[in-house]
Design an enzyme around this catalytic site. Sequence first.
Site, short mmCIF file in Angstrom:
data_model
loop_
_atom_site.label_atom_id
_atom_site.label_comp_id
_atom_site.label_asym_id
_atom_site.label_seq_id
_atom_site.Cartn_x
_atom_site.Cartn_y
_atom_site.Cartn_z
N VAL A 102 0.86 -1.18 0.00
CA VAL A 102 0.00 0.00 0.00
C VAL A 102 0.90 1.23 0.00
CG1 VAL A 102 -1.84 1.25 1.19
CG2 VAL A 102 -1.75 -1.25 1.33
N CYS A 103 0.56 2.21 -0.84
CA CYS A 103 1.26 3.48 -0.85
C CYS A 103 2.76 3.28 -1.11
CB CYS A 103 0.99 4.20 0.47
SG CYS A 103 1.37 5.96 0.49
N THR A 104 3.62 3.86 -0.28
CA THR A 104 5.06 3.74 -0.49
C THR A 104 5.61 2.38 -0.05
OG1 THR A 104 5.45 4.84 1.64
CG2 THR A 104 5.46 6.21 -0.33
N GLY A 152 -2.24 2.17 -4.60
CA GLY A 152 -1.77 3.55 -4.58
C GLY A 152 -1.74 4.11 -3.16
#
Length: 229
Positions: A102-104, A152
């Site tokens: 998730v995300c970074t 994202g």
Amino acid sequence: MAAQFPVVFPLYPGVTQLDFTAPLEVFARLPGAAIVLASSEGGQIVADAGVTFANVQPLAQVSGCALLCVPGGFGCVRAMEDPIYIGAIRRLAGQARYITSVCTGSLLLGAAGLLRGKRAACHWAWRDTLQIFGATLDPARVVRDGNIITGGGVTAGIDMALTVLGEIAGQDFAQTVQLSIEYAPEPPFQSGRPDQAPAHIVAAARQRVDSGRAERLAAARRAGAAAAN
């Protein structure tokens, strides 16, 4: 499905709590799910909002998992150069049926050498950093390449988890979970993506995330060089 389906969330100081608590809420509803929170040293982890999570297992004591979910957060800058953490991700990913982020968190997958030649998602402000790890940037909210499924920024963790849940337990089950958590987002503002938000809002958001850009890129380059060796 096996009686137990181990789902491991590898945490680190400065993790964004929603990056893992959101997909955790989805994955925990999978029949047979066994949720494991782990970190390099175990014990307690303080998230980037100051929330403390206790009774976290040392990663060395986690023998394996069916699903690996790597969360993001500003703390990923240091985590991508933590050899214990990155080594554990590489080891656990080697036997997992599903490798997710998730995300970074996708930057951490990259630092573990798992994204070379793969398409991956990331937070919009950090997405270009994926190139350092040989990944192909994809702006989609959920991106799949083989058994690697990346989400994202932050809230995309719910979308990613429901996507994976639909594959594991069927779309009807995943839709039932979506309904049970009443996931029917109706944001009050249409500013969730840079191409939707007003220019001055994008500028303000970039100012916050770009404050540590130099440090982030330097750490990513070092981690990318290490992953290539």
